[in-house]
Write an enzyme that holds these catalytic residues in place. Structure first.
Site, mmCIF file in Angstrom:
data_model
loop_
_atom_site.group_PDB
_atom_site.id
_atom_site.type_symbol
_atom_site.label_atom_id
_atom_site.label_comp_id
_atom_site.label_asym_id
_atom_site.label_seq_id
_atom_site.Cartn_x
_atom_site.Cartn_y
_atom_site.Cartn_z
ATOM 1 N N SER A 1 3.865 -6.416 2.149
ATOM 2 C CA SER A 1 2.663 -5.946 2.826
ATOM 3 C C SER A 1 1.432 -6.519 2.136
ATOM 4 C CB SER A 1 2.671 -4.424 2.898
ATOM 5 O OG SER A 1 1.728 -3.960 3.839
ATOM 6 N N GLN A 2 0.462 -5.681 1.739
ATOM 7 C CA GLN A 2 -0.765 -6.227 1.168
ATOM 8 C C GLN A 2 -0.520 -7.002 -0.126
ATOM 9 O OE1 GLN A 2 -3.206 -2.716 0.679
ATOM 10 N NE2 GLN A 2 -2.544 -2.378 -1.428
ATOM 11 N N MET B 1 0.826 -1.202 0.000
ATOM 12 C CA MET B 1 0.000 0.000 0.000
ATOM 13 C C MET B 1 0.860 1.252 0.000
ATOM 14 S SD MET B 1 -2.798 1.088 2.928
ATOM 15 C CE MET B 1 -1.599 0.990 4.268
ATOM 16 N N ASP C 1 6.575 -3.601 14.337
ATOM 17 C CA ASP C 1 5.653 -3.091 13.333
ATOM 18 C C ASP C 1 4.617 -2.157 13.949
ATOM 19 O OD1 ASP C 1 3.768 -2.855 11.145
ATOM 20 O OD2 ASP C 1 4.660 -4.677 10.336
ATOM 21 N N HIS D 1 7.524 -1.678 10.026
ATOM 22 C CA HIS D 1 6.959 -2.309 8.846
ATOM 23 C C HIS D 1 7.821 -2.086 7.602
ATOM 24 C CE1 HIS D 1 3.741 -4.239 6.724
ATOM 25 N NE2 HIS D 1 3.556 -3.217 5.907
#
Length: 318
Positions: free
Chosen positions: A127-128, A53, A245, A301
């Site tokens: 991530s996503q 993202m 994170d 993250h």
């Protein structure tokens, strides 16, 4: 900016927020970075990457840096960094506003048409992008995905957005407001990517009924044997958790754990979950076969040193 560590978060400029909102109903086209139409003969396995993202396929401080590092370390490797849109701006926007199932379908079609990938490829999602690539593995077994590396992916979704790329812009406020107002409404589900992996443990029935993406790929509404069979074709499923994170809530989701249903404080591991105990996705069988690998690293993250990347992830691509 790369300090001593590689930061894969691409910050969105405030002035772009209005553009993002205007693209809620846009119909973008999937393109990819340069893809030579030849079959590899140097013994390397192609790699497909999907960014997270707020990032894009080719940012020189994030995905571009990773792609360059891999190509330098593994000479001759074909690295495809997926671009969802006609340019990097659309690519970034679509990470917020384009229906995930449509994105996955478009990627499946693109991979199927790429001659370089037909004998198999490895995949690395950030991530996503990690759970999106898992959907590709489950839904599109051809060409075959061999190893899936999830770098900070949220495989049980998220329940909270404490910080997101673009914090200085209005985009995160828009996302939070939409999620708080009604993550499972048809409008929000169809037009906000993060809502499609929003997992509310306090409203489990709503999640299972209305989640357009995550509830489907996690077998929440029944067992799709094809999904289960396809995922188990992976040689290895690697999950990386970031120990400090501040973006993913709960961070346990990066190892396929989550909050226990009915409350929002206590978490459970993958192995403690119904998904695992009933082996609804084949993860228990994969675990027993040594196909699951759980890695962790210090840092926030998607923050890791080039040395950590070379020592822990590059060997999985060779």
């Amino acid at each position: 900016m790369i300090e001593p560590s590689v930061g894969l978060n691409c910050w969105i400029r405030p002035k772009m927020a209005a553009v993002f909102l205007g693209l809620l109903l846009a119909g973008p086209v999937l393109l990819v970075t340069s893809s030579p139409l030849h079959e590899l003969s140097n013994g390397t396995i192609p790699l497909v990457m999907w960014h997270g993202m707020g990032d894009s396929c080719c940012n020189p401080l994030s995905m571009g840096f990773i792609k360059k590092t891999i190509e330098e370390e593994i000479p001759g490797i074909y690295v495809l960094s997926l671009r969802i849109g006609k340019n990097v701006v659309e690519d970034m926007e679509n990470g917020f506003f384009m229906d995930v199932n449509s994105q996955v379908s478009m990627v499946c079609s693109q991979l199927a048409q790429d001659p370089t990938l037909q004998r198999g490829y490895n995949a690395m999602g950030f991530s996503q992008g990690a759970q999106f690539l898992r959907a590709v593995a489950q839904r599109c077994p051809a060409p075959p995905m061999r190893t899936l590396i999830s770098v900070g992916g949220q495989h049980q979704g998220v329940y909270g957005l404490p910080r997101c790329p673009g914090e200085s812009s209005h985009i995160c406020d828009v996302i939070r407001e939409a999620l708080n107002r009604g993550a499972y409404s048809d409008l929000v589900q169809k037009h906000l990517v993060q809502a499609q992996y929003w997992h509310d443990p306090l409203n489990d029935d709503l999640y299972k009924k209305h989640s357009l993406f995550l509830a489907d790929i996690n077998q929440e509404r029944g067992v799709n044997e094809t999904y289960k069979k396809n995922l188990q074709q992976l040689k290895k499923f690697v999950m990386v958790k970031f120990l400090q994170d501040t973006v993913v809530d709960p961070v346990d989701s990066e190892w396929f754990g989550f909050l226990k249903t009915g409350q929002a404080k206590e978490t459970e591991t993958l192995q403690e979950s119904v998904l695992y105990k009933e082996d609804r996705l084949g993860l228990a069988a994969m675990d027993h076969a040594g196909k699951l690998l759980f890695l962790s690293t210090e840092g926030d993250h998607l923050q890791f040193t080039p040395e950590w990347f070379r020592n822990n992830l590059l060997p999985l691509l060779r």
